[in-house]
Structure formats: structure tokens, C-alpha cells
Design a protein around this motif. Structure first.
Motif, mmCIF file in Angstrom:
data_model
loop_
_atom_site.group_PDB
_atom_site.id
_atom_site.type_symbol
_atom_site.label_atom_id
_atom_site.label_comp_id
_atom_site.label_asym_id
_atom_site.label_seq_id
_atom_site.Cartn_x
_atom_site.Cartn_y
_atom_site.Cartn_z
ATOM 1 N N ASP A 105 107.991 -62.512 -72.918
ATOM 2 C CA ASP A 105 109.142 -62.526 -72.005
ATOM 3 C C ASP A 105 110.457 -62.670 -72.761
ATOM 4 O O ASP A 105 111.486 -62.988 -72.173
ATOM 5 C CB ASP A 105 108.992 -63.650 -70.976
ATOM 6 C CG ASP A 105 109.052 -65.047 -71.600
ATOM 7 O OD1 ASP A 105 109.036 -65.151 -72.854
ATOM 8 O OD2 ASP A 105 109.098 -66.029 -70.839
ATOM 9 N N THR A 106 110.441 -62.419 -74.063
ATOM 10 C CA THR A 106 111.600 -62.713 -74.901
ATOM 11 C C THR A 106 112.812 -61.871 -74.541
ATOM 12 O O THR A 106 113.937 -62.391 -74.489
ATOM 13 C CB THR A 106 111.249 -62.511 -76.386
ATOM 14 O OG1 THR A 106 110.022 -63.168 -76.677
ATOM 15 C CG2 THR A 106 112.343 -63.064 -77.265
ATOM 16 N N ALA A 114 108.191 -57.565 -88.104
ATOM 17 C CA ALA A 114 107.266 -56.894 -87.200
ATOM 18 C C ALA A 114 106.369 -57.939 -86.564
ATOM 19 O O ALA A 114 106.135 -59.008 -87.134
ATOM 20 C CB ALA A 114 106.416 -55.861 -87.934
ATOM 21 N N ARG A 115 105.844 -57.614 -85.402
ATOM 22 C CA ARG A 115 104.930 -58.538 -84.721
ATOM 23 C C ARG A 115 103.512 -58.324 -85.259
ATOM 24 O O ARG A 115 102.571 -58.036 -84.532
ATOM 25 C CB ARG A 115 104.995 -58.323 -83.208
ATOM 26 C CG ARG A 115 104.399 -59.478 -82.403
ATOM 27 C CD ARG A 115 104.422 -59.199 -80.922
ATOM 28 N NE ARG A 115 103.664 -60.234 -80.208
ATOM 29 C CZ ARG A 115 103.227 -60.100 -78.968
ATOM 30 N NH1 ARG A 115 103.486 -58.983 -78.278
ATOM 31 N NH2 ARG A 115 102.534 -61.067 -78.390
ATOM 32 N N LYS A 160 95.606 -56.862 -81.386
ATOM 33 C CA LYS A 160 96.164 -58.007 -82.090
ATOM 34 C C LYS A 160 97.436 -58.539 -81.431
ATOM 35 O O LYS A 160 97.710 -59.741 -81.462
ATOM 36 C CB LYS A 160 96.458 -57.635 -83.544
ATOM 37 C CG LYS A 160 95.229 -57.363 -84.384
ATOM 38 C CD LYS A 160 94.422 -58.622 -84.607
ATOM 39 C CE LYS A 160 93.282 -58.382 -85.574
ATOM 40 N NZ LYS A 160 92.495 -59.622 -85.799
ATOM 41 N N ASN A 161 98.228 -57.650 -80.875
ATOM 42 C CA ASN A 161 99.508 -58.055 -80.291
ATOM 43 C C ASN A 161 99.677 -57.434 -78.912
ATOM 44 O O ASN A 161 100.749 -56.947 -78.556
ATOM 45 C CB ASN A 161 100.656 -57.648 -81.215
ATOM 46 C CG ASN A 161 100.484 -58.214 -82.611
ATOM 47 O OD1 ASN A 161 100.632 -59.404 -82.824
ATOM 48 N ND2 ASN A 161 100.147 -57.355 -83.560
ATOM 49 N N ALA A 162 98.605 -57.456 -78.131
ATOM 50 C CA ALA A 162 98.573 -56.751 -76.851
ATOM 51 C C ALA A 162 99.248 -57.513 -75.715
ATOM 52 O O ALA A 162 99.584 -56.925 -74.687
ATOM 53 C CB ALA A 162 97.120 -56.446 -76.462
ATOM 54 N N TYR A 207 111.936 -64.337 -82.634
ATOM 55 C CA TYR A 207 111.770 -63.654 -81.359
ATOM 56 C C TYR A 207 110.708 -62.566 -81.463
ATOM 57 O O TYR A 207 110.882 -61.584 -82.206
ATOM 58 C CB TYR A 207 113.091 -63.025 -80.920
ATOM 59 C CG TYR A 207 114.146 -63.993 -80.454
ATOM 60 C CD1 TYR A 207 113.802 -65.119 -79.702
ATOM 61 C CD2 TYR A 207 115.489 -63.782 -80.741
ATOM 62 C CE1 TYR A 207 114.779 -65.995 -79.253
ATOM 63 C CE2 TYR A 207 116.466 -64.649 -80.297
ATOM 64 C CZ TYR A 207 116.107 -65.760 -79.550
ATOM 65 O OH TYR A 207 117.075 -66.632 -79.109
ATOM 66 N N GLU A 208 109.616 -62.723 -80.731
ATOM 67 C CA GLU A 208 108.613 -61.664 -80.613
ATOM 68 C C GLU A 208 109.004 -60.793 -79.427
ATOM 69 O O GLU A 208 109.106 -61.274 -78.290
ATOM 70 C CB GLU A 208 107.218 -62.259 -80.434
ATOM 71 C CG GLU A 208 106.754 -63.038 -81.655
ATOM 72 C CD GLU A 208 105.275 -63.373 -81.621
ATOM 73 O OE1 GLU A 208 104.688 -63.372 -80.526
ATOM 74 O OE2 GLU A 208 104.705 -63.633 -82.701
#
Length: 286
Positions: free
Chosen positions: A258-259, A103-104, A252-254, A189-190
């Protein structure tokens, strides 16, 4: 990747074969000519993290494996230990490529690390790729947020935070590429969608396509935990979900990544397209 089936088609073990990404991945792999072993606790190919007698039969004959752990279940579970032991057995069984879904989220949620298994896969001796997706679009139509959508009210401790929701189809497509193609080994990969939305904006999108008002109501962190416990959700799991939603509240992960575009050569699916398809499928009919 080594291929030791008679016709040259690789055999891929897909854990969580009936889950959001697993069932999509299984279909994509079959379309690309792979032999798929879709495993679950009750499927034809049986795999149960809690029953080690199921591990070796599921792995035997596979050249690649997609690993999904159990960090989102109530109770304690040592993700790193279990994944390390499974990865070791996989390599001993001839698996040469591992793709791990995490998870991101790099901070502990509910006392758990959602990236706990990554080191075990990196040290396994196999080619490895780690996927760290944002919240799935599909949480709204087949996951934890569905009941709220059907009720017309999403009550969450997300404040005005934003999240670039990612589509499970895109996650599955990246997983398929990592399992079948060269060039992805050693990559983390995010994965995100193309833009960040607040929960209020997501609710508005669903309102547009359903013609039924869906409201987002921001609630406090502890209030949300108490509400879940009131619905007989185990307290530790209630805390886990609240902390996970809190990642959205705190942005936090907003930032979109581009992955998906880099790996697949196309843009990721937008939330609007997801909502239109979900509505057309009848997922939100009441």
C-alpha cells in the motif's frame, strides 16, 4: 532540505535522466519548481559510473540526488563500493538528501544483489530514502519485454507466478516526494501496483487493447538462458534476466503493497490503465 539557489528552488541531480524513472522524475520535479540536473552518459550533464571525473561536476551545487546504479548491465560491478564512494562525495559536495532506486528483490539474481547499495546510502550521513519497486509496467512497452509483445509471443520462465507490476510514473512520483518533501528520511519503500497478475493475464490485457493476440509461453529456466545466448546476449546477463524472471515464477514479491497510496494519497495505476495508454500511444503498433 537546505536550498542555496538564489530563488530558493532546490537543485536536484537525477542520475539515469533518460531512463524509465529518471526522465519521468525530471519532469515532475520541474513541475514542482525544482531545478533539475538530468544526468546521463551522453547528456548535457554528463555522468558515467565508469568515469569518476564526471562525478563531482554533476554533484556540484545540488542539494538532493536520485541515484540509479548499474546492476542490470552485463559484467561485474561493485554496487556497494561505487554507491558508497559517490554518496561520500555527494555529502562532501553539499548534497543533503539521497533517494536510491533499488529493486524489490532481496535474493541474489545472476550472482548480484539488487539491494547492494542500500547500506552505503544509509551510512552516508545524508537524509536517505530507498525505493524498492516491483517489475515496471513499462517493461512491456519500452523495456525488456517489448520485443516479445511486438512478436506476439512472450516466452519467459515465469511459470504461473504472479507479479504486482508497478507503473514507472508512480515510482517517479514517490521519488519526487522523497526528494522534495520532509517525512521520508530513513524509509525503505516497497512499491507495487494494486494487484498481482500472471504473465498470461498481462498478455490477455495487452491482447484486449491491441486487438492482436499476444501469447504467453512458459519456458524452462535453462531453456530461456540458452535462447538469450542464442540471440548473442552475454551469458552472465542472460542468467541475470532468467533469475530475475524466476522471482516472478516463485511468487517472491507477489503481495501488493500500500506504499504508493500511503505516500501519494491515491491508488497506484492499474495495469489495465497502463495497457490502454500504451496502446493509444502506438507503442505496440506493428
Amino acid at each position: 532540505m537546505s536550498k542555496n539557489t538564489g530563488d530558493g528552488a532546490p537543485t536536484v541531480l537525477v542520475l539515469g535522466g533518460t531512463g524509465k524513472t529518471g526522465r519521468r522524475l525530471a519532469g515532475l520535479l520541474r513541475e514542482r519548481g525544482a531545478r533539475v540536473r538530468a544526468a546521463s552518459r551522453s547528456g548535457d550533464v554528463r555522468f558515467d559510473w565508469d568515469d569518476r571525473s564526471t562525478w563531482e561536476p554533476a554533484l556540484t551545487g545540488a542539494q538532493a540526488a536520485y541515484l540509479v546504479d548499474m546492476q542490470d548491465k552485463p559484467g561485474t560491478w561493485d554496487a556497494e563500493l561505487h554507491i558508497r564512494e559517490l554518496a561520500k562525495l555527494a555529502v562532501e559536495s553539499g548534497v543533503r538528501r539521497l533517494v536510491l532506486l533499488q529493486a524489490r528483490v532481496t535474493e541474489p539474481v545472476g550472482g548480484k544483489s539488487l539491494i547492494a547499495g542500500e547500506r552505503a546510502v544509509r551510512e552516508s550521513g545524508a537524509e536517505w530514502t530507498v525505493l524498492r519497486p516491483n517489475w515496471f509496467n513499462q517493461n512491456f512497452d519500452e523495456g525488456v519485454l517489448l520485443d516479445g509483445v511486438l512478436a506476439g509471443e512472450l516466452r519467459l520462465p515465469a511459470g504461473d507466478g504472479r507479479e504486482p507490476f508497478v507503473d514507472a510514473d508512480d515510482v517517479a512520483a514517490v521519488a519526487a516526494a522523497a526528494l522534495l518533501e520532509d517525512g521520508h528520511a530513513g524509509q525503505t519503500y516497497e512499491l507495487s501496483g494494486p494487484r498481482a497478475l500472471s504473465l498470461g493475464e498481462a498478455a490477455q490485457e495487452i491482447t484486449k487493447v491491441t486487438g492482436r493476440e499476444i501469447r504467453y509461453v512458459a519456458v524452462g529456466h535453462e531453456e530461456y538462458v540458452e535462447e538469450l545466448v542464442g540471440y548473442e546476449v552475454p551469458a552472465d546477463y542472460a542468467r541475470f534476466v532468467a533469475d530475475l524472471v524466476g522471482q516472478i515464477r516463485d511468487d517472491k514479491n507477489a503481495a501488493p503493497t500500500d506504499t504508493v497510496r500511503r505516500v501519494l494519497g491515491r491508488e497506484p495505476r492499474d495495469f489495465t490503465e497502463f495497457a490502454e495508454r500504451a496502446a493509444a500511444s502506438g507503442a505496440w503498433d506493428v
